[in-house]
Design a protein around this motif. Structure first.
Motif, PDB file in Angstrom:
ATOM      1  N   THR A  27     -22.341  -4.869  47.658  1.00 47.22           N
ATOM      2  CA  THR A  27     -21.168  -4.013  47.459  1.00 47.22           C
ATOM      3  C   THR A  27     -21.529  -2.693  46.782  1.00 47.22           C
ATOM      4  OG1 THR A  27     -20.598  -4.939  45.280  1.00 47.22           O
ATOM      5  CG2 THR A  27     -19.709  -6.068  47.234  1.00 47.22           C
ATOM      6  N   ILE A  28     -22.818  -2.385  46.673  1.00 50.24           N
ATOM      7  CA  ILE A  28     -23.214  -1.100  46.090  1.00 50.24           C
ATOM      8  C   ILE A  28     -22.509   0.031  46.841  1.00 50.24           C
ATOM      9  CG2 ILE A  28     -25.109   0.525  45.733  1.00 50.24           C
ATOM     10  CD1 ILE A  28     -26.969  -1.876  45.419  1.00 50.24           C
ATOM     11  N   THR A  29     -21.788   0.851  46.095  1.00 50.80           N
ATOM     12  CA  THR A  29     -21.017   1.934  46.699  1.00 50.80           C
ATOM     13  C   THR A  29     -21.332   3.246  45.994  1.00 50.80           C
ATOM     14  OG1 THR A  29     -19.210   0.409  47.240  1.00 50.80           O
ATOM     15  CG2 THR A  29     -18.685   2.758  47.234  1.00 50.80           C
ATOM     16  N   VAL A  30     -21.514   4.308  46.774  1.00 50.69           N
ATOM     17  CA  VAL A  30     -21.715   5.653  46.239  1.00 50.69           C
ATOM     18  C   VAL A  30     -20.374   6.373  46.261  1.00 50.69           C
ATOM     19  CG1 VAL A  30     -22.899   7.852  46.561  1.00 50.69           C
ATOM     20  CG2 VAL A  30     -24.101   5.704  47.034  1.00 50.69           C
ATOM     21  N   LEU A  31     -19.980   6.912  45.110  1.00 51.77           N
ATOM     22  CA  LEU A  31     -18.648   7.505  44.989  1.00 51.77           C
ATOM     23  C   LEU A  31     -18.629   9.032  45.079  1.00 51.77           C
ATOM     24  CD1 LEU A  31     -17.150   5.327  42.098  1.00 51.77           C
ATOM     25  CD2 LEU A  31     -16.816   5.058  44.566  1.00 51.77           C
TER      26      LEU A  31
ATOM     27  N   HIS B 110     -30.137   3.127  51.623  1.00 49.87           N
ATOM     28  CA  HIS B 110     -31.418   3.225  50.908  1.00 49.87           C
ATOM     29  C   HIS B 110     -31.404   2.356  49.655  1.00 49.87           C
ATOM     30  CE1 HIS B 110     -34.842   6.078  49.412  1.00 49.87           C
ATOM     31  NE2 HIS B 110     -35.255   4.861  49.659  1.00 49.87           N
ATOM     32  N   LEU B 111     -30.315   2.398  48.909  1.00 48.52           N
ATOM     33  CA  LEU B 111     -30.210   1.584  47.693  1.00 48.52           C
ATOM     34  C   LEU B 111     -30.245   0.093  48.018  1.00 48.52           C
ATOM     35  CD1 LEU B 111     -27.456   3.601  45.776  1.00 48.52           C
ATOM     36  CD2 LEU B 111     -29.897   3.502  45.227  1.00 48.52           C
ATOM     37  N   LYS B 112     -29.602  -0.287  49.103  1.00 53.79           N
ATOM     38  CA  LYS B 112     -29.554  -1.708  49.494  1.00 53.79           C
ATOM     39  C   LYS B 112     -30.845  -2.165  50.168  1.00 53.79           C
ATOM     40  CE  LYS B 112     -24.548  -1.528  50.237  1.00 53.79           C
ATOM     41  NZ  LYS B 112     -23.452  -1.663  51.228  1.00 53.79           N
ATOM     42  N   GLY B 113     -31.581  -1.220  50.758  1.00 52.87           N
ATOM     43  CA  GLY B 113     -32.822  -1.583  51.442  1.00 52.87           C
ATOM     44  C   GLY B 113     -32.598  -2.138  52.830  1.00 52.87           C
ATOM     45  N   THR B 114     -31.571  -1.647  53.530  1.00 51.37           N
ATOM     46  CA  THR B 114     -31.293  -2.155  54.873  1.00 51.37           C
ATOM     47  C   THR B 114     -32.241  -1.580  55.920  1.00 51.37           C
ATOM     48  OG1 THR B 114     -29.579  -0.442  55.105  1.00 51.37           O
ATOM     49  CG2 THR B 114     -28.873  -2.617  54.373  1.00 51.37           C
ATOM     50  N   ASP B 115     -32.919  -0.476  55.606  1.00 48.26           N
ATOM     51  CA  ASP B 115     -33.954   0.062  56.485  1.00 48.26           C
ATOM     52  C   ASP B 115     -35.246  -0.716  56.235  1.00 48.26           C
ATOM     53  OD1 ASP B 115     -36.023   1.487  57.715  1.00 48.26           O
ATOM     54  OD2 ASP B 115     -35.141   3.438  57.267  1.00 48.26           O
ATOM     55  N   PRO B 116     -35.818  -1.375  57.270  1.00 53.15           N
ATOM     56  CA  PRO B 116     -37.024  -2.195  57.079  1.00 53.15           C
ATOM     57  C   PRO B 116     -38.175  -1.452  56.402  1.00 53.15           C
ATOM     58  CG  PRO B 116     -36.106  -2.575  59.256  1.00 53.15           C
ATOM     59  CD  PRO B 116     -35.344  -1.424  58.672  1.00 53.15           C
ATOM     60  N   GLU B 117     -38.264  -0.124  56.612  1.00 56.37           N
ATOM     61  CA  GLU B 117     -39.346   0.652  56.011  1.00 56.37           C
ATOM     62  C   GLU B 117     -39.064   1.002  54.550  1.00 56.37           C
ATOM     63  OE1 GLU B 117     -40.138   4.037  58.423  1.00 56.37           O
ATOM     64  OE2 GLU B 117     -40.831   2.870  60.155  1.00 56.37           O
TER      65      GLU B 117
END
Length: 222
Positions: free
Chosen positions: A99-103, A117-124
């Protein structure tokens, strides 16, 4: 000849009885449950709390770098509080890192990219920050409150560190409220090393500050 036949019959009967006894014993051992089979593992037993976490509970965060800063929230989704004589005796809060959200960014203007990027959903970039696939939750387990500062164990990315922060704790018959003043944690203590000049020495002015500012706004209700 009759004696030989009779002897063979006796031997066969003894062998048959012996086999039947063995099969009966094996059958009994198979259907008799052991203590381990009938007792649930201790790890699966969940604690009960008199007050349950309210879904409005959040932790606000601010991350900064020389070029600026970003702010957002993470939802507190599970846990609870126990109280005795008006004081907290036990408490645990679980944060859903998905649920990390940028406001401070708008949709289509960098908001989704930074959240990913914060969640790390990009494998790289999976382990640059919080790697929510491997570490979907963070937690805070209460230790003590001295009237001014709340102390407990904070766990992020599987790493636990004791933290203490100034907070106002309000206890009523129906609700427990915890509101902290802004305080800082060092993200490197929890293995969040991306862009840290204390970890990498070739970043020049492209670093991200190690300190992350947090504000806790948690509530638990009966």
């Amino acid at each position: 000849m009759k004696k030989i036949v009779l002897s063979l019959a006796v031997i066969a009967s003894i062998a048959l009885v012996s086999c039947n006894n063995t099969n009966t014993q094996q059958s009994t051992e198979t259907i008799t449950p052991t203590t381990e089979q009938t007792t649930a593992p201790e790890a699966t037993q969940t604690s009960t709390f008199a007050y349950s976490v309210d879904p409005t509970s959040v932790v606000e965060w601010v991350g900064s770098k020389p070029a600026g800063k970003h702010k957002g929230t993470v939802n507190v989704t599970k846990g609870g509080v126990n109280v005795e004589n008006g004081a907290i005796t036990k408490a645990e809060f679980v944060l859903d890192m998905n649920t990390i959200t940028v406001l401070d960014l708008q949709a289509g203007k960098g908001k989704e990219d930074l959240e990913a990027h914060l969640k790390g959903t990009d494998p790289e970039k999976v382990d640059h920050f919080f790697n929510v696939k491997d570490f979907p939750t963070a937690s805070f387990v209460f230790k003590k409150f001295d009237g001014k500062n709340l102390t407990g164990d904070l766990t992020i990315k599987g790493k636990t560190k004791e933290v203490s922060f100034p907070a106002t704790v309000t206890v009523t018959d129906n609700e427990v409220s915890i509101v902290s003043q802004p305080f800082k944690i060092n993200r490197v203590d929890f293995g969040v090393n991306y862009g840290s000049k204390s970890v990498f020495d070739d970043l020049k002015d492209k670093f991200i500050n190690d300190d992350v500012e947090l504000v806790v706004k948690a509530k638990a209700t009966k």
